[in-house]
Design a protein around this motif. Structure first.
Motif, PDB file in Angstrom:
ATOM      1  N   PHE A 124       9.863  34.329  16.528  1.00 21.87           N
ATOM      2  CA  PHE A 124      10.230  35.177  17.659  1.00 21.87           C
ATOM      3  C   PHE A 124       9.506  34.774  18.947  1.00 21.87           C
ATOM      4  CE2 PHE A 124      10.898  38.527  14.173  1.00 21.87           C
ATOM      5  CZ  PHE A 124      12.221  38.148  13.990  1.00 21.87           C
ATOM      6  N   SER A 125       9.683  33.528  19.327  1.00 27.49           N
ATOM      7  CA  SER A 125       9.046  33.017  20.539  1.00 27.49           C
ATOM      8  C   SER A 125       9.952  33.215  21.752  1.00 27.49           C
ATOM      9  CB  SER A 125       8.740  31.524  20.371  1.00 27.49           C
ATOM     10  OG  SER A 125       9.948  30.783  20.262  1.00 27.49           O
ATOM     11  N   GLY A 126       9.387  32.978  22.928  1.00 25.39           N
ATOM     12  CA  GLY A 126      10.165  32.934  24.163  1.00 25.39           C
ATOM     13  C   GLY A 126      11.046  34.147  24.378  1.00 25.39           C
ATOM     14  N   ARG A 127      12.339  33.894  24.534  1.00 26.44           N
ATOM     15  CA  ARG A 127      13.295  34.954  24.862  1.00 26.44           C
ATOM     16  C   ARG A 127      13.958  35.548  23.617  1.00 26.44           C
ATOM     17  NH1 ARG A 127      17.490  33.133  29.120  1.00 26.44           N
ATOM     18  NH2 ARG A 127      17.807  35.399  29.189  1.00 26.44           N
TER      19      ARG A 127
ATOM     20  N   ASP B 161      13.525  38.255  22.393  1.00 27.34           N
ATOM     21  CA  ASP B 161      13.796  39.681  22.556  1.00 27.34           C
ATOM     22  C   ASP B 161      15.265  39.957  22.881  1.00 27.34           C
ATOM     23  OD1 ASP B 161      13.351  38.397  25.009  1.00 27.34           O
ATOM     24  OD2 ASP B 161      12.709  40.238  25.982  1.00 27.34           O
ATOM     25  N   ARG B 162      16.016  38.929  23.283  1.00 20.12           N
ATOM     26  CA  ARG B 162      17.455  39.104  23.529  1.00 20.12           C
ATOM     27  C   ARG B 162      18.204  39.474  22.256  1.00 20.12           C
ATOM     28  NH1 ARG B 162      19.378  33.584  25.663  1.00 20.12           N
ATOM     29  NH2 ARG B 162      17.863  32.934  24.077  1.00 20.12           N
ATOM     30  N   LEU B 163      17.606  39.184  21.120  1.00 18.77           N
ATOM     31  CA  LEU B 163      18.256  39.518  19.852  1.00 18.77           C
ATOM     32  C   LEU B 163      18.561  41.005  19.746  1.00 18.77           C
ATOM     33  CD1 LEU B 163      16.028  37.360  17.484  1.00 18.77           C
ATOM     34  CD2 LEU B 163      18.452  36.957  17.957  1.00 18.77           C
ATOM     35  N   THR B 164      17.707  41.821  20.327  1.00 12.52           N
ATOM     36  CA  THR B 164      17.885  43.269  20.206  1.00 12.52           C
ATOM     37  C   THR B 164      19.144  43.758  20.917  1.00 12.52           C
ATOM     38  OG1 THR B 164      16.500  43.691  22.154  1.00 12.52           O
ATOM     39  CG2 THR B 164      15.395  43.592  20.014  1.00 12.52           C
ATOM     40  N   GLU B 165      19.700  42.931  21.802  1.00 16.33           N
ATOM     41  CA  GLU B 165      20.941  43.298  22.484  1.00 16.33           C
ATOM     42  C   GLU B 165      22.160  43.068  21.596  1.00 16.33           C
ATOM     43  OE1 GLU B 165      21.074  40.959  26.016  1.00 16.33           O
ATOM     44  OE2 GLU B 165      19.049  41.541  26.662  1.00 16.33           O
ATOM     45  N   HIS B 166      21.981  42.314  20.511  1.00 15.29           N
ATOM     46  CA  HIS B 166      23.122  41.895  19.702  1.00 15.29           C
ATOM     47  C   HIS B 166      23.063  42.347  18.248  1.00 15.29           C
ATOM     48  CE1 HIS B 166      24.520  39.256  22.959  1.00 15.29           C
ATOM     49  NE2 HIS B 166      23.247  38.951  23.132  1.00 15.29           N
ATOM     50  N   TYR B 167      21.874  42.746  17.779  1.00 16.55           N
ATOM     51  CA  TYR B 167      21.716  43.127  16.372  1.00 16.55           C
ATOM     52  C   TYR B 167      21.135  44.532  16.283  1.00 16.55           C
ATOM     53  CZ  TYR B 167      22.637  38.243  15.361  1.00 16.55           C
ATOM     54  OH  TYR B 167      23.230  37.005  15.273  1.00 16.55           O
ATOM     55  N   GLY B 168      21.801  45.363  15.484  1.00 15.74           N
ATOM     56  CA  GLY B 168      21.337  46.728  15.325  1.00 15.74           C
ATOM     57  C   GLY B 168      20.030  46.821  14.572  1.00 15.74           C
ATOM     58  N   GLU B 169      19.789  45.864  13.670  1.00  7.70           N
ATOM     59  CA  GLU B 169      18.522  45.810  12.944  1.00  7.70           C
ATOM     60  C   GLU B 169      18.152  44.355  12.710  1.00  7.70           C
ATOM     61  OE1 GLU B 169      16.177  47.910   9.229  1.00  7.70           O
ATOM     62  OE2 GLU B 169      18.341  47.606   9.032  1.00  7.70           O
ATOM     63  N   ILE B 170      16.854  44.071  12.827  1.00  8.52           N
ATOM     64  CA  ILE B 170      16.318  42.736  12.578  1.00  8.52           C
ATOM     65  C   ILE B 170      15.252  42.885  11.499  1.00  8.52           C
ATOM     66  CG2 ILE B 170      15.090  40.761  13.561  1.00  8.52           C
ATOM     67  CD1 ILE B 170      16.248  41.701  16.315  1.00  8.52           C
TER      68      ILE B 170
ATOM     69  N   PRO C  86       6.067  42.948  19.446  1.00  8.89           N
ATOM     70  CA  PRO C  86       6.533  44.314  19.740  1.00  8.89           C
ATOM     71  C   PRO C  86       7.930  44.378  20.339  1.00  8.89           C
ATOM     72  CG  PRO C  86       4.273  44.002  20.493  1.00  8.89           C
ATOM     73  CD  PRO C  86       4.779  42.652  20.089  1.00  8.89           C
ATOM     74  N   GLU C  87       8.281  43.421  21.185  1.00 13.99           N
ATOM     75  CA  GLU C  87       9.582  43.481  21.854  1.00 13.99           C
ATOM     76  C   GLU C  87      10.749  43.332  20.886  1.00 13.99           C
ATOM     77  OE1 GLU C  87       6.871  41.049  24.669  1.00 13.99           O
ATOM     78  OE2 GLU C  87       7.065  41.490  22.523  1.00 13.99           O
ATOM     79  N   ILE C  88      10.493  42.754  19.736  1.00 14.83           N
ATOM     80  CA  ILE C  88      11.556  42.551  18.752  1.00 14.83           C
ATOM     81  C   ILE C  88      11.766  43.807  17.919  1.00 14.83           C
ATOM     82  CG2 ILE C  88      12.376  41.114  16.846  1.00 14.83           C
ATOM     83  CD1 ILE C  88      12.066  39.640  19.513  1.00 14.83           C
ATOM     84  N   GLY C  89      10.671  44.455  17.553  1.00 16.51           N
ATOM     85  CA  GLY C  89      10.771  45.659  16.738  1.00 16.51           C
ATOM     86  C   GLY C  89      11.364  45.405  15.366  1.00 16.51           C
ATOM     87  N   ALA C  90      11.096  44.228  14.807  1.00 14.19           N
ATOM     88  CA  ALA C  90      11.657  43.892  13.496  1.00 14.19           C
ATOM     89  C   ALA C  90      11.028  44.741  12.399  1.00 14.19           C
ATOM     90  CB  ALA C  90      11.428  42.413  13.198  1.00 14.19           C
TER      91      ALA C  90
END
Length: 290
Positions: free
Chosen positions: A233-236, A238-247, A259-263
């Protein structure tokens, strides 16, 4: 440091070692091993080179004590550097092999190349961990209708999960610039119009591949779940959270808890040691670790 040691104490319990590594003024690593502890295993997460030195020092203690040296290295360093020059997978494998370990346990490596270079390796696949984390121990699909492999390289691991839970596999195709290797586009498979879908792969670094996949499918965020065995979960990313309901990922790499990922981070160790404790059970059972 991202390494810890497990020891057996006279009371019969397996515990985290009390050892505290330190550096001499010249820069060399060292530690004084507690006399009451018998080495059991080393657990290394991430890819810090200093940890490989500490691993070799620990293995030397195990040899002197006449016990097996077992290292759990779920995120095998440089597993993606499985070709070219320098041949990173071979270089890191040589560093691990230099420790003279009795067993090395890795989790869901990127390809067969890197673990094939490591002596006395045991590979643990991800299917059971994915099943338990997403579908529960009984593997009931619930409202999931399929498993997505982001590319042909992920098809085998996605298929292992699909076979456990009785769902179909859908494989996407990547189109890359042959000169630069840059991802140009995705050709998504035809997907069900309703129900949730699980994307399964081994590593997420900056997340661009998974963002592109989600955008190409046009599937709503709340229908997509992402499983990656190793969350850097490097760099950007955190954009994953815009496309996946859960990681969902494991604790194989320190980046998993960005923290920005909230996996949702799965405790991986129970899947690696083959004990009879339910995965995720925090109890420190007597004799449950080899």
């Amino acid at each position: 440091m991202s390494i810890r040691f497990r020891s057996r104490v006279p009371e019969g319990w397996t515990v985290d070692s009390a050892v505290r590594p330190f550096r001499f003024p010249g820069g060399e690593w060292h530690f004084a091993w507690p006399e009451r502890e018998t080495p059991v295993s080393a657990v290394l997460t991430g890819a810090e080179p200093d940890d490989l030195v500490l691993l070799a020092l620990w293995a030397d203690v195990a040899r002197e004590r006449g016990v097996r040296s077992v290292a759990y290295i779920p995120y095998l360093p440089a597993a993606r550097a499985d070709r070219g020059t320098p041949f990173g997978a071979r270089v890191y494998a040589n560093l691990i092999n230099a420790a003279g370990l009795d067993e090395v346990v890795v989790f869901d490596p990127h390809s067969p190349v890197a673990p094939g270079l490591v002596d006395d390796v045991r590979i643990v696949h991800s299917a059971s961990a994915v099943r338990d984390a997403v579908f529960g121990r009984h593997g009931l699909p619930g409202d999931y209708v399929g498993i997505i492999a982001p590319d042909a390289g992920a098809r085998d691991r996605a298929t292992r999960v699909a076979e456990l839970v009785g769902l179909p596999v859908f494989t996407a195709e990547k189109h890359r610039d042959q000169a630069t290797g840059a991802l140009l586009s995705y050709a998504p498979p035809t997907l069900p119009a309703h129900g949730r879908l699980l994307v399964v792969d081994d590593v997420c670094d900056g997340g661009a591949t998974f963002v592109a996949l989600a955008e190409s499918t046009g599937v709503a965020r709340e229908r997509l779940t992402l499983w990656v065995s190793h969350g850097i979960f490097s760099g950007r990313a955190d954009r994953l959270t815009e496309h996946y309901g859960e990681i969902i990922t494991t604790d194989s790499h320190p980046g998993a808890r960005r923290p920005e990922i909230g996996a949702r981070v799965i405790r991986l160790h129970p899947y690696l040691i083959h004990d009879d404790t339910s995965p995720g059970d925090p109890r420190n059972e007597r004799g449950n670790e080899r």
